[in-house]
Design a protein around this motif. Structure first.
Motif, short mmCIF file in Angstrom:
data_model
loop_
_atom_site.label_atom_id
_atom_site.label_comp_id
_atom_site.label_asym_id
_atom_site.label_seq_id
_atom_site.Cartn_x
_atom_site.Cartn_y
_atom_site.Cartn_z
N GLY A 44 -8.96 2.21 21.07
CA GLY A 44 -8.98 0.82 20.61
C GLY A 44 -9.29 0.70 19.14
O GLY A 44 -9.57 -0.40 18.64
N SER A 45 -9.24 1.81 18.42
CA SER A 45 -9.49 1.78 16.97
C SER A 45 -8.42 0.96 16.27
O SER A 45 -7.29 0.85 16.75
N LYS A 46 -8.78 0.39 15.14
CA LYS A 46 -7.88 -0.47 14.37
C LYS A 46 -7.57 0.16 13.02
O LYS A 46 -8.44 0.69 12.35
N LEU A 47 -6.30 0.05 12.63
CA LEU A 47 -5.83 0.57 11.35
C LEU A 47 -5.45 -0.62 10.47
O LEU A 47 -4.63 -1.46 10.87
N VAL A 48 -6.05 -0.69 9.29
CA VAL A 48 -5.82 -1.80 8.37
C VAL A 48 -5.41 -1.24 7.02
O VAL A 48 -6.07 -0.35 6.49
N TYR A 49 -4.29 -1.74 6.49
CA TYR A 49 -3.88 -1.37 5.14
C TYR A 49 -4.35 -2.45 4.19
O TYR A 49 -4.11 -3.64 4.41
N ASN A 50 -5.02 -2.04 3.12
CA ASN A 50 -5.54 -2.95 2.10
C ASN A 50 -4.95 -2.51 0.77
O ASN A 50 -5.25 -1.41 0.30
N THR A 51 -4.13 -3.34 0.17
CA THR A 51 -3.37 -2.91 -1.00
C THR A 51 -3.12 -4.05 -1.97
O THR A 51 -3.24 -5.22 -1.60
N GLY A 52 -2.77 -3.70 -3.16
CA GLY A 52 -2.36 -4.70 -4.13
C GLY A 52 -0.94 -5.17 -3.88
O GLY A 52 -0.51 -6.19 -4.43
N ARG A 53 -0.20 -4.45 -3.07
CA ARG A 53 1.19 -4.82 -2.76
C ARG A 53 1.25 -6.10 -1.93
O ARG A 53 0.33 -6.39 -1.18
#
Length: 124
Positions: A44-53
């Motif tokens: 149930g882990s979550k993957l989050v992308y945090n970017t300037g894009r």
């Protein structure tokens, strides 16, 4: 509960962090995402992308680098947040198209637009 893993939330930048940071990057990425799909996602882990894009630029990079779909996308350095749910309001939507309206409204209420415009004007 020794030995039982708890789900995590991994928030990562993209450019020169998750992608494009080393010579064997493609192999390292493949190993990481295989681990993520095999071990973390089932927990149930979550993957989050945090970017300037922005979202469009991310989609181009995602196709180029074969990045898996995140659970959330934070773009433009926090100015855009998309919850990547397969369903929203009973309607099935492509991932990362559900804008977090609560965050958008909060940002719009507290964003010091006049101060930013003044600072940008002074920088010219």
């Amino acid at each position: 509960m020794a030995g039982k893993r708890a789900p995590i939330c991994l928030v990562t930048d993209l450019d020169d962090t998750l992608v494009g940071h080393c010579a064997d990057g493609a192999r390292s990425q493949a190993e990481f995402f295989e681990y993520w799909d095999r071990v973390q996602r089932p927990l149930g882990s979550k993957l989050v992308y945090n970017t300037g894009r922005d979202l469009e630029s991310f989609r181009e990079l995602q196709a180029l680098e074969h990045l898996p779909e995140p659970d959330a996308f934070i773009g433009r350095v926090g100015c855009q947040i998309f919850l990547c749910a397969a369903e929203s309001d009973g309607e099935c939507l492509p991932a990362c198209t559900v804008r977090d309206e609560d965050w958008t409204q909060r940002l719009m209420r507290t964003w010091p637009a006049a101060a930013v415009e003044e600072a940008v004007g002074m920088a010219k």
